[in-house]
Design a protein around this motif. Structure first.
Motif, PDB file in Angstrom:
ATOM      1  N   ALA A 175       9.587  -4.910  -5.653  1.00 32.30           N
ATOM      2  CA  ALA A 175       9.539  -6.253  -6.943  1.00 32.30           C
ATOM      3  C   ALA A 175      10.459  -6.844  -5.810  1.00 32.30           C
ATOM      4  CB  ALA A 175      10.828  -5.665  -7.638  1.00 32.30           C
ATOM      5  N   ASP A 176       9.998  -8.492  -5.930  1.00 29.92           N
ATOM      6  CA  ASP A 176      10.638  -9.884  -5.554  1.00 29.92           C
ATOM      7  C   ASP A 176      12.654  -9.418  -4.665  1.00 29.92           C
ATOM      8  OD1 ASP A 176      11.233 -12.009  -4.164  1.00 29.92           O
ATOM      9  OD2 ASP A 176      12.333 -12.840  -6.553  1.00 29.92           O
ATOM     10  N   GLY A 177      11.716  -9.355  -3.651  1.00 28.96           N
ATOM     11  CA  GLY A 177      13.215  -9.151  -2.711  1.00 28.96           C
ATOM     12  C   GLY A 177      12.762  -7.578  -1.494  1.00 28.96           C
ATOM     13  N   HIS A 178      11.833  -7.362  -1.707  1.00 31.12           N
ATOM     14  CA  HIS A 178      12.109  -5.988  -1.524  1.00 31.12           C
ATOM     15  C   HIS A 178      10.642  -5.027  -1.912  1.00 31.12           C
ATOM     16  CE1 HIS A 178      13.762  -1.749   0.514  1.00 31.12           C
ATOM     17  NE2 HIS A 178      12.547  -2.417   1.171  1.00 31.12           N
ATOM     18  N   LYS A 194      10.601  -9.307   1.810  1.00 32.35           N
ATOM     19  CA  LYS A 194      11.175  -9.748   0.749  1.00 32.35           C
ATOM     20  C   LYS A 194       9.943 -10.385   0.170  1.00 32.35           C
ATOM     21  CE  LYS A 194      15.231 -10.727   3.531  1.00 32.35           C
ATOM     22  NZ  LYS A 194      15.984 -11.723   4.431  1.00 32.35           N
ATOM     23  N   LYS A 195       8.913 -11.044   0.673  1.00 31.11           N
ATOM     24  CA  LYS A 195       8.326 -11.798  -0.184  1.00 31.11           C
ATOM     25  C   LYS A 195       6.310 -11.542   0.577  1.00 31.11           C
ATOM     26  CE  LYS A 195      11.346 -15.000  -1.912  1.00 31.11           C
ATOM     27  NZ  LYS A 195      11.791 -14.286  -3.578  1.00 31.11           N
ATOM     28  N   VAL A 196       5.451 -11.357  -0.564  1.00 26.91           N
ATOM     29  CA  VAL A 196       4.063 -11.734  -0.018  1.00 26.91           C
ATOM     30  C   VAL A 196       3.487 -12.521  -0.773  1.00 26.91           C
ATOM     31  CG1 VAL A 196       2.090 -10.172  -0.719  1.00 26.91           C
ATOM     32  CG2 VAL A 196       4.612  -9.353  -0.460  1.00 26.91           C
ATOM     33  N   MET A 197       2.562 -12.584  -0.123  1.00 26.52           N
ATOM     34  CA  MET A 197       1.580 -13.807   0.375  1.00 26.52           C
ATOM     35  C   MET A 197       0.212 -12.741  -0.191  1.00 26.52           C
ATOM     36  SD  MET A 197       0.431 -17.353   1.712  1.00 26.52           S
ATOM     37  CE  MET A 197       2.291 -18.062   1.558  1.00 26.52           C
ATOM     38  N   PHE A 198      -0.710 -12.899  -0.387  1.00 28.48           N
ATOM     39  CA  PHE A 198      -2.493 -12.943  -0.604  1.00 28.48           C
ATOM     40  C   PHE A 198      -3.342 -13.987  -0.233  1.00 28.48           C
ATOM     41  CE2 PHE A 198      -0.787  -9.532  -4.332  1.00 28.48           C
ATOM     42  CZ  PHE A 198      -1.403  -8.456  -3.700  1.00 28.48           C
ATOM     43  N   ASP A 249      -8.211  -5.573  -4.531  1.00 32.06           N
ATOM     44  CA  ASP A 249      -7.168  -5.485  -5.575  1.00 32.06           C
ATOM     45  C   ASP A 249      -6.167  -4.889  -5.838  1.00 32.06           C
ATOM     46  OD1 ASP A 249     -10.404  -4.393  -6.440  1.00 32.06           O
ATOM     47  OD2 ASP A 249      -9.880  -2.875  -6.028  1.00 32.06           O
ATOM     48  N   LEU A 250      -6.034  -5.511  -4.932  1.00 28.83           N
ATOM     49  CA  LEU A 250      -4.369  -5.453  -5.239  1.00 28.83           C
ATOM     50  C   LEU A 250      -3.279  -6.105  -5.673  1.00 28.83           C
ATOM     51  CD1 LEU A 250      -3.349  -4.319  -0.777  1.00 28.83           C
ATOM     52  CD2 LEU A 250      -3.715  -3.222  -2.991  1.00 28.83           C
ATOM     53  N   PRO A 251      -3.928  -7.720  -5.921  1.00 27.19           N
ATOM     54  CA  PRO A 251      -2.863  -8.865  -6.986  1.00 27.19           C
ATOM     55  C   PRO A 251      -2.456  -8.282  -8.365  1.00 27.19           C
ATOM     56  CG  PRO A 251      -5.115 -10.303  -6.008  1.00 27.19           C
ATOM     57  CD  PRO A 251      -4.830  -8.351  -4.990  1.00 27.19           C
ATOM     58  N   PRO A 252      -4.281  -7.700  -9.459  1.00 27.27           N
ATOM     59  CA  PRO A 252      -3.676  -6.644 -10.440  1.00 27.27           C
ATOM     60  C   PRO A 252      -2.911  -5.858 -10.452  1.00 27.27           C
ATOM     61  CG  PRO A 252      -6.158  -7.247  -9.887  1.00 27.27           C
ATOM     62  CD  PRO A 252      -5.984  -7.863  -8.626  1.00 27.27           C
ATOM     63  N   SER A 253      -3.083  -5.049  -9.418  1.00 31.55           N
ATOM     64  CA  SER A 253      -2.138  -3.793  -9.691  1.00 31.55           C
ATOM     65  C   SER A 253      -0.969  -3.915  -9.622  1.00 31.55           C
ATOM     66  CB  SER A 253      -2.767  -3.311  -7.924  1.00 31.55           C
ATOM     67  OG  SER A 253      -2.201  -3.282  -6.933  1.00 31.55           O
ATOM     68  N   ILE A 254      -0.982  -5.504  -8.530  1.00 31.57           N
ATOM     69  CA  ILE A 254       0.933  -5.518  -8.260  1.00 31.57           C
ATOM     70  C   ILE A 254       1.519  -6.121  -9.579  1.00 31.57           C
ATOM     71  CG2 ILE A 254       1.119  -7.154  -7.193  1.00 31.57           C
ATOM     72  CD1 ILE A 254       3.586  -4.276  -7.166  1.00 31.57           C
ATOM     73  N   SER A 288       2.330 -14.970 -11.235  1.00 31.76           N
ATOM     74  CA  SER A 288       3.062 -14.235 -12.345  1.00 31.76           C
ATOM     75  C   SER A 288       4.460 -13.341 -11.990  1.00 31.76           C
ATOM     76  CB  SER A 288       2.234 -14.077 -13.887  1.00 31.76           C
ATOM     77  OG  SER A 288       1.058 -12.657 -13.057  1.00 31.76           O
ATOM     78  N   VAL A 289       4.038 -12.834 -10.679  1.00 32.38           N
ATOM     79  CA  VAL A 289       5.027 -12.176 -10.369  1.00 32.38           C
ATOM     80  C   VAL A 289       6.023 -12.846  -9.188  1.00 32.38           C
ATOM     81  CG1 VAL A 289       5.178  -9.798  -9.030  1.00 32.38           C
ATOM     82  CG2 VAL A 289       3.357  -9.715 -10.415  1.00 32.38           C
ATOM     83  N   PRO A 290       7.056 -12.429  -9.624  1.00 36.42           N
ATOM     84  CA  PRO A 290       8.846 -13.577  -9.003  1.00 36.42           C
ATOM     85  C   PRO A 290       8.383 -12.474  -7.564  1.00 36.42           C
ATOM     86  CG  PRO A 290       9.074 -12.508 -10.793  1.00 36.42           C
ATOM     87  CD  PRO A 290       8.047 -12.091 -10.786  1.00 36.42           C
ATOM     88  N   GLY A 291       8.153 -14.021  -6.584  1.00 35.45           N
ATOM     89  CA  GLY A 291       8.318 -12.868  -4.726  1.00 35.45           C
ATOM     90  C   GLY A 291       7.418 -13.180  -4.347  1.00 35.45           C
ATOM     91  N   ILE A 292       5.980 -13.212  -5.091  1.00 37.53           N
ATOM     92  CA  ILE A 292       4.606 -12.879  -4.754  1.00 37.53           C
ATOM     93  C   ILE A 292       3.690 -14.640  -5.326  1.00 37.53           C
ATOM     94  CG2 ILE A 292       2.052 -11.668  -5.388  1.00 37.53           C
ATOM     95  CD1 ILE A 292       3.810  -9.417  -5.772  1.00 37.53           C
ATOM     96  N   TYR A 293       3.165 -14.756  -3.545  1.00 34.26           N
ATOM     97  CA  TYR A 293       2.328 -16.148  -3.655  1.00 34.26           C
ATOM     98  C   TYR A 293       1.257 -15.474  -3.627  1.00 34.26           C
ATOM     99  CZ  TYR A 293       6.303 -18.745  -3.115  1.00 34.26           C
ATOM    100  OH  TYR A 293       7.538 -19.770  -3.739  1.00 34.26           O
TER     101      TYR A 293
END
Length: 306
Positions: A90-93, A107-111, A238-243, A262-267
């Motif tokens: 989750a956001d931060g880890h 801490k953050k992820v960008m697709f 498939d990772l964006p919908p999986s998270i 829509s998921v905190p920490g993910i761009y």
């Protein structure tokens, strides 16, 4: 199995123009970033990209090579030549695993993985794709200006596309490759201006990647020197919908104006967030989202140390 024990500021999944420009902005912002990319871009089929100021006509491979060389000036950015296969946390880890067993924590992820072709709908299209068959006239219309073209598309989209392509050539034929999906009024309007066929396409004849003619199941042969077609696309991962990232009705990752999902920490940036599939737009998305991600990290550190 390799594990990165340091928690990175961000992991960027995808190394196209969006991901690379994001890496550049974050590197200049002194953030520790890893870019995961397997080196199989969708635009590898084309010999040159267009519409990117100072890089018009550059090959996709050279574009990436120059970008990575520029980013290498910022030592906090690293590259992982691999494919991300899972993401948890989750956001931060967040925890990201690759196909080679590498594990990264961030801490953050960008697709930024773009889209991929499901299948090419016509026999012979694979042989001309990226050589004389393309999907975007803003990218490749100039090279086919005034040439006889075949447009493979149907329904309301062809009603929009026909006047657009007419800016490059008025010598084109529409092939809907089956039922055209048009209203009577739309069909009549198009047929007053251009030839329109709804017979399925048997195959595309070409020489060295240059289309010569499109042959329909009813025996009609349409000579041409180029094709524009609507690709059948899906998310490049498939990772964006999986998270838990929400998708739009069109199947793109839903984001706000700053690339936040829509998921905190993910761009998310680039082609997977929009129908406007151009390198310069993806790069701009990457710059905006990277700045927003960096500001978020800085605000969190500021609050934590206050």
């Amino acid at each position: 199995m390799t594990t990165n024990t340091k928690v990175l500021d961000a992991v960027i999944i995808g190394g196209g123009p969006g991901g690379l420009n994001a890496a550049l902005v974050l590197g200049r912002a002194r953030k520790h970033v890893a870019v995961i990319d397997e080196g199989r871009p969708r635009n590898a089929v084309t010999h040159a990209g267009h519409g990117f100021l100072t890089r018009d006509g550059i090959s996709p491979s050279e574009f990436r090579s120059i970008a990575k060389a520029e980013i290498s000036a910022y030592p906090s950015v690293s590259f992982v030549e691999d494919k991300a296969v899972s993401i948890t946390g989750a956001d931060g880890h967040f925890r990201i695993k690759t196909s080679q067993g590498i594990q990264l924590e961030s801490k953050k992820v960008m697709f930024a993985v773009g889209m991929r072709d499901r299948s090419l709908p016509v026999p012979g299209l694979a042989e001309v794709y990226g050589k004389s068959a393309f999907v975007c006239p803003y990218c490749d219309g100039w090279e086919l200006r005034d040439e006889p073209l075949v447009i493979i598309n149907k329904g309301p989209e062809i009603v929009h596309f026909a006047p657009v392509i007419s800016g490059w050539t008025d010598r084109f034929t529409i092939c809907t490759n089956g039922p055209d999906g048009l209203t009577d009024a739309e069909r009549e309007s198009l047929q007053r201006r251009v030839p329109l066929y709804d017979s399925p396409i048997r195959n595309i004849q070409s020489v060295d990647g240059i289309v010569q003619e499109v042959i329909l199941e009813d025996g009609t042969s349409i000579p041409c020197r180029g094709i524009f077609f609507k690709p059948d696309l899906e998310l490049g991962s498939d990772l964006p919908p999986s998270i838990g990232c929400q998708l739009s009705e069109e199947g793109h990752v839903a984001v706000d104006a700053f690339g936040k999902t829509s998921v905190p920490g993910i761009y998310s940036v680039g082609d997977m967030t929009s129908r406007m599939h151009q390198k310069i737009i993806a790069a701009a998305n990457g710059a905006v989202a990277a700045a927003a991600l960096n500001n978020e990290l800085n605000m969190e550190n500021w609050s934590k140390n206050g």
